[in-house]
Write a protein that holds these residues in place. Structure first.
Motif, PDB file in Angstrom:
ATOM      1  N   THR A 208      10.147  27.575  45.290  1.00 55.22           N
ATOM      2  CA  THR A 208      10.340  26.148  45.001  1.00 55.22           C
ATOM      3  C   THR A 208       9.919  25.876  43.563  1.00 55.22           C
ATOM      4  O   THR A 208       8.942  26.454  43.065  1.00 55.22           O
ATOM      5  N   GLY A 209      10.677  25.019  42.894  1.00 51.95           N
ATOM      6  CA  GLY A 209      10.367  24.683  41.496  1.00 51.95           C
ATOM      7  C   GLY A 209      11.012  25.600  40.473  1.00 51.95           C
ATOM      8  O   GLY A 209      10.928  25.345  39.275  1.00 51.95           O
ATOM      9  N   ASN A 223       5.449  20.318  39.788  1.00 54.59           N
ATOM     10  CA  ASN A 223       5.400  19.177  40.705  1.00 54.59           C
ATOM     11  C   ASN A 223       6.359  19.330  41.891  1.00 54.59           C
ATOM     12  O   ASN A 223       6.221  18.638  42.908  1.00 54.59           O
ATOM     13  N   LEU A 224       7.343  20.254  41.778  1.00 56.51           N
ATOM     14  CA  LEU A 224       8.288  20.501  42.876  1.00 56.51           C
ATOM     15  C   LEU A 224       7.981  21.814  43.603  1.00 56.51           C
ATOM     16  O   LEU A 224       8.709  22.209  44.509  1.00 56.51           O
ATOM     17  N   HIS A 225       6.907  22.485  43.183  1.00 61.49           N
ATOM     18  CA  HIS A 225       6.544  23.775  43.789  1.00 61.49           C
ATOM     19  C   HIS A 225       5.569  23.580  44.948  1.00 61.49           C
ATOM     20  O   HIS A 225       4.621  22.783  44.852  1.00 61.49           O
ATOM     21  N   ASP A 226       5.799  24.296  46.019  1.00 57.45           N
ATOM     22  CA  ASP A 226       4.905  24.275  47.173  1.00 57.45           C
ATOM     23  C   ASP A 226       3.701  25.182  46.867  1.00 57.45           C
ATOM     24  O   ASP A 226       3.818  26.414  46.897  1.00 57.45           O
ATOM     25  N   ASN A 228       0.947  25.465  48.529  1.00 57.67           N
ATOM     26  CA  ASN A 228       0.124  25.806  49.697  1.00 57.67           C
ATOM     27  C   ASN A 228       0.201  27.308  49.987  1.00 57.67           C
ATOM     28  O   ASN A 228       1.070  28.017  49.487  1.00 57.67           O
ATOM     29  N   THR A 229      -0.704  27.770  50.837  1.00 56.41           N
ATOM     30  CA  THR A 229      -0.789  29.188  51.191  1.00 56.41           C
ATOM     31  C   THR A 229       0.451  29.633  51.977  1.00 56.41           C
ATOM     32  O   THR A 229       0.974  28.885  52.809  1.00 56.41           O
ATOM     33  N   LYS A 230       0.936  30.836  51.659  1.00 57.07           N
ATOM     34  CA  LYS A 230       2.074  31.424  52.388  1.00 57.07           C
ATOM     35  C   LYS A 230       1.655  32.778  52.957  1.00 57.07           C
ATOM     36  O   LYS A 230       0.751  33.430  52.419  1.00 57.07           O
ATOM     37  N   THR A 231       2.374  33.200  54.004  1.00 58.34           N
ATOM     38  CA  THR A 231       2.178  34.540  54.572  1.00 58.34           C
ATOM     39  C   THR A 231       3.484  35.297  54.455  1.00 58.34           C
ATOM     40  O   THR A 231       4.493  34.904  55.064  1.00 58.34           O
ATOM     41  N   PHE A 239       1.509  32.264  46.897  1.00 60.22           N
ATOM     42  CA  PHE A 239       2.519  33.040  46.184  1.00 60.22           C
ATOM     43  C   PHE A 239       3.501  32.156  45.413  1.00 60.22           C
ATOM     44  O   PHE A 239       3.902  31.091  45.887  1.00 60.22           O
ATOM     45  N   GLN A 240       3.898  32.666  44.230  1.00 56.85           N
ATOM     46  CA  GLN A 240       5.027  32.112  43.481  1.00 56.85           C
ATOM     47  C   GLN A 240       6.136  33.161  43.476  1.00 56.85           C
ATOM     48  O   GLN A 240       5.974  34.270  43.987  1.00 56.85           O
ATOM     49  N   GLY A 241       7.255  32.821  42.856  1.00 51.46           N
ATOM     50  CA  GLY A 241       8.435  33.682  42.908  1.00 51.46           C
ATOM     51  C   GLY A 241       8.186  35.119  42.467  1.00 51.46           C
ATOM     52  O   GLY A 241       8.587  36.070  43.144  1.00 51.46           O
ATOM     53  N   GLU A 242       7.509  35.307  41.341  1.00 53.17           N
ATOM     54  CA  GLU A 242       7.294  36.670  40.836  1.00 53.17           C
ATOM     55  C   GLU A 242       6.372  37.479  41.741  1.00 53.17           C
ATOM     56  O   GLU A 242       6.502  38.695  41.831  1.00 53.17           O
ATOM     57  N   ASN A 243       5.440  36.784  42.444  1.00 48.95           N
ATOM     58  CA  ASN A 243       4.598  37.491  43.417  1.00 48.95           C
ATOM     59  C   ASN A 243       5.448  38.044  44.555  1.00 48.95           C
ATOM     60  O   ASN A 243       5.220  39.169  45.024  1.00 48.95           O
ATOM     61  N   ILE A 244       6.429  37.267  44.982  1.00 50.41           N
ATOM     62  CA  ILE A 244       7.340  37.706  46.059  1.00 50.41           C
ATOM     63  C   ILE A 244       8.122  38.936  45.604  1.00 50.41           C
ATOM     64  O   ILE A 244       8.264  39.914  46.348  1.00 50.41           O
ATOM     65  N   ILE A 245       8.627  38.894  44.385  1.00 49.95           N
ATOM     66  CA  ILE A 245       9.380  40.040  43.844  1.00 49.95           C
ATOM     67  C   ILE A 245       8.489  41.288  43.795  1.00 49.95           C
ATOM     68  O   ILE A 245       8.924  42.381  44.176  1.00 49.95           O
TER      69      ILE A 245
END
Length: 475
Positions: A208-209, A223-226, A228-231, A239-245
């Protein structure tokens, strides 16, 4: 290794790693050690290879004007004309971009880089009605074609073309859009079965974002990014996008998925799983270095095994580019290259969907094979051609509606010129039609071909005959 074996290996290498090779270059390179030939293909270009047909400043100005017009509910007549003019210009520039890339493939001194760009173009399949976005993505794929897969993946994921195509522009906190997150794992990295639906949801929240701004540059909107904690894959974090990658690349399944796809494109449509495992382990251990993967493949004995030589159907792009390079063809009306691509079922920059072109046997059906076999003599002799063949998937509905009506078949002169003296001068004086057949065709010659060329006295007429055979469609 004897000279004949090396000659055949280098010819096979250049047919798969590029778009063919001239006879003098083949003769010269076949005297070198094969590892050195592969290293030469992998060498970084001396100059920037970007396509710069579409001006950045002009495109941004046009994009801002377009956004302003689309934001309005009621348009004046002048504004409607302005919007139509922008769309017309974009369509024209998209066609010009297609031809610019075809010409770059035809004339490149770095065939492997362009061949890899073609591979990534199908792997990260994307349609954009904005030619500047399409050019930008094409250049990202070219710049990173033989570099780090992680860098390539991040840059593609941040490109306006992909953000728009897979709806990440609409992916925001509280209303996640899962389209990009799903295709990232299913088609770009892991393949089906290596993630869960929950992983898709958590990945979408992480991206997001990720958007592009009003002038077409990537922007992260906090401001458009979630936040909160993800699993994701059982790991917990903000996590943000690059962490997922990064987490996707930690999985060896990603190296296997990419290696299998590379194998099918460059080696054989039916993967040898032992060879794929060998490539995947090397790719993973090299931290996803694409050049290392390609070097491993091109220097493996199995790459040159008989079952992998002359066994793949050329894609329409490979066929048209290879033919044009081989015979030094000049197109006086380059628009014909668009018509040929459409008729053969591979219109570059317009993949059928996000999965790209299926390739392999799907390149050939009864109508496209007949057209393919006619094209060499038409291009080499400037003949007239009627364009029907395979339709773009988006045109299928229109075609279905018109089937009951009488259709006009588009006819066009190819209006191309092959440089016959230049082509024929590349061969030794004592070169025979049989030698020419062995050079032009990748599959081993059968008795039908040897008998046919035995009766043929001229190299030019032999060339037309050989390139019009089904065997010329194989590489």
């Amino acid at each position: 290794m004897n000279a004949k074996d090396n000659f055949l290996k280098v010819k096979h290498l250049y047919n798969r790693a590029g778009f063919g090779i001239s006879y003098p270059d083949l003769h010269k390179l076949s005297k070198k050690n094969l590892d050195k030939v592969v290293s030469g293909l992998l060498k970084e270009p001396k100059q920037n290879m970007d396509i710069t047909l579409i001006d950045t400043a002009e495109s941004k100005k046009q994009l801002l004007a377009q956004l302003g017009l689309y934001a309005k509910k009621d348009l004046t007549d002048d504004e409607r004309k302005q919007r139509q003019e922008i769309i017309r210009t974009q369509n024209e520039k998209s066609r010009d971009l297609n031809i610019a890339w075809i010409n770059q493939m035809i004339n490149t001194a770095n065939p492997l880089r362009e061949k890899m760009t073609l591979f990534w173009h199908g792997h990260f399949a994307c349609r954009s009605n904005n030619p500047f976005f399409a050019q930008q993505l094409n250049n990202i794929q070219r710049e990173n074609a033989l570099g780090s897969f992680k860098t390539l993946l991040v840059e593609v994921s941040k490109s306006p073309a992909m953000l728009q195509y897979l709806n990440n522009q609409q992916n925001r906190k509280g209303k996640p859009n899962e389209n990009f997150a799903r295709e990232l794992m299913e088609l770009f990295t892991l393949g089906r079965g290596n993630y869960t639906e929950q992983d898709i949801k958590e990945s979408a929240r992480s991206f997001t974002g990720w958007m592009y701004d009003k002038d077409g540059s990537f922007i992260f909107r906090p401001n458009l990014h979630d936040a909160n904690t993800k699993t994701f894959f059982g790991k917990i974090g903000n996590f943000q996008g690059e962490n997922i990658i990064d987490l996707i690349l930690e999985k060896p399944e990603t190296a296997s998925f990419i290696s299998r796809k590379i194998y099918k494109f460059f080696v054989n449509d039916t993967p040898n799983e032992d060879h794929v495992k060998e490539l995947a382990a090397h790719f993973y251990n090299s931290k996803y270095d694409i050049a290392e993967l390609m070097k491993k493949m091109f220097t493996s004995d199995w790459f040159y095994s008989p079952e992998n030589v002359g066994s793949k159907i050329k894609s329409p792009a490979e066929f048209l580019v290879g033919l044009s390079r081989e015979f030094y063809v000049t197109y006086n009306k380059p628009q014909v290259l668009i018509q040929l691509q459409s008729s053969l079922g591979q219109y570059l920059f317009n993949p059928p969907n996000v999965a790209g072109w299926p390739g392999g046997q799907s390149w050939i059906d009864s109508s496209s094979l007949m057209l393919r076999m006619r094209i060499p003599s038409l291009i080499l002799n400037d003949g007239e051609i009627d364009f029907s063949g395979k339709a773009d998937p988006e045109d299928e509905a229109v075609i279905a509606l018109n089937r009951t009506t009488k259709q006009n078949v588009v006819k066009s002169f190819v209006n191309a010129k092959a440089d016959w003296p230049k082509f024929l001068d590349t061969f030794p004086k004592d070169f025979r039609p049989l030698d020419l057949a062995e050079f032009l065709l990748q599959p081993k010659l059968n008795s039908k071909i040897t008998n046919m060329v035995a009766d043929n006295k001229g190299l030019r007429s032999t060339t037309i005959e050989i390139t019009s055979m089904p065997e010329y469609q194989l590489c």
